[in-house]
Design an enzyme around this catalytic site. Sequence first.
Site, PDB file in Angstrom:
ATOM      1  N   ARG A  55      -3.654  -4.557   7.778  1.00  0.00           N
ATOM      2  CA  ARG A  55      -4.668  -3.595   8.247  1.00  0.00           C
ATOM      3  C   ARG A  55      -5.955  -4.311   8.661  1.00  0.00           C
ATOM      4  O   ARG A  55      -6.699  -3.820   9.514  1.00  0.00           O
ATOM      5  CB  ARG A  55      -4.919  -2.468   7.241  1.00  0.00           C
TER       6      ARG A  55
ATOM      7  N   ASP B 270      -6.774   1.786   7.723  1.00  0.00           N
ATOM      8  CA  ASP B 270      -5.448   2.364   7.974  1.00  0.00           C
ATOM      9  C   ASP B 270      -5.562   3.884   8.077  1.00  0.00           C
ATOM     10  O   ASP B 270      -6.654   4.447   7.948  1.00  0.00           O
ATOM     11  CB  ASP B 270      -4.422   1.930   6.913  1.00  0.00           C
TER      12      ASP B 270
ATOM     13  N   TYR C  51       6.528  -8.218   8.703  1.00  0.00           N
ATOM     14  CA  TYR C  51       6.157  -6.803   8.818  1.00  0.00           C
ATOM     15  C   TYR C  51       6.411  -6.286  10.225  1.00  0.00           C
ATOM     16  O   TYR C  51       6.269  -7.024  11.202  1.00  0.00           O
ATOM     17  CB  TYR C  51       4.656  -6.608   8.542  1.00  0.00           C
TER      18      TYR C  51
ATOM     19  N   ASP D 267       0.846  -1.197   0.000  1.00  0.00           N
ATOM     20  CA  ASP D 267       0.000   0.000   0.000  1.00  0.00           C
ATOM     21  C   ASP D 267       0.887   1.254   0.000  1.00  0.00           C
ATOM     22  O   ASP D 267       2.007   1.215   0.511  1.00  0.00           O
ATOM     23  CB  ASP D 267      -0.896   0.023   1.249  1.00  0.00           C
TER      24      ASP D 267
END
Length: 290
Positions: free
Chosen positions: A178, A82, A68, A40
């Site tokens: 997310r 998000d 992550y 993203d």
Amino acid sequence: MDNSGLVIVDKPAGWTSHDVVGKMRRLAKTRRVGHAGTLDPMATGVLVLGVGKATRLLGHLALTEKGYDATIRLGQSTNTDDAEGEITATASAASVADEALRAGVAALTGPIQQVPPQVSAIKVNGERAYKMARKGEDVALAARPVTVHSFTVTDVRREGDLIDVDASVACSSGTYIRALARDLGASLGCGGHLTALRRTRVGPYDLAMARTLDQFAEKPEILPMGEAVAAVFPRRDVSADDARKVAHGGRLPAAGLGPGPVGVFAPDGTLLALVEERGGQAKPLAVFVP
């Protein structure tokens, strides 16, 4: 000179994955650039790009596990799950105890069914979900099986009605971090969304191997196809005769190296092909030599 290979980019915030591909096309002076595993715009970190012949490698890279570092804000929900989206609900997270937080994280670890975010690139009846969401349509996305291999809280910061949770996550391909933030907030009754995301690893390619676009512009280095393949897949070195067969798309007897792709290398170390072993034969998936 063949400049085919992988570039492990440290994607800057605010760029789409497509922006990075466009920039790399200019830097590498070729249209043949693709990427594996979209990030993203808000996210930073590891984005694997294929240049030249390596674009044909991207689909085969078993980039199943990703890592992550994330920051989740509890106490606010957004329409995108998000920080890019608009806040749609607030509920105080002040009363959420550390034990409840740990239990919520534990419940989202392992094999889970995850509903992707409404604002995502998943197609519903041929149209991307985010386009439908922007038109105000209610998008009903089906839950999908994903695996969260580990979900580790590294820091908890409390400020008024909000809690910011730092976490490290290792997960299967197709997992939305997310959506984890959204579901953690929902399970704790206060809502949640992602405020920061950095991808630390895609398969064996990690941040230690990643370079910024500026670094690449200064010193263009491409991870050669052979090295890229050997880092991920079993390696099979063949004789000159077998190398000729493989180069012409021929099959070899299986070598018992497993069902997934196997990298086949010529006697001089050149990557010839990716093959898969089925029914006692090694059948080419992609041949890379002219």
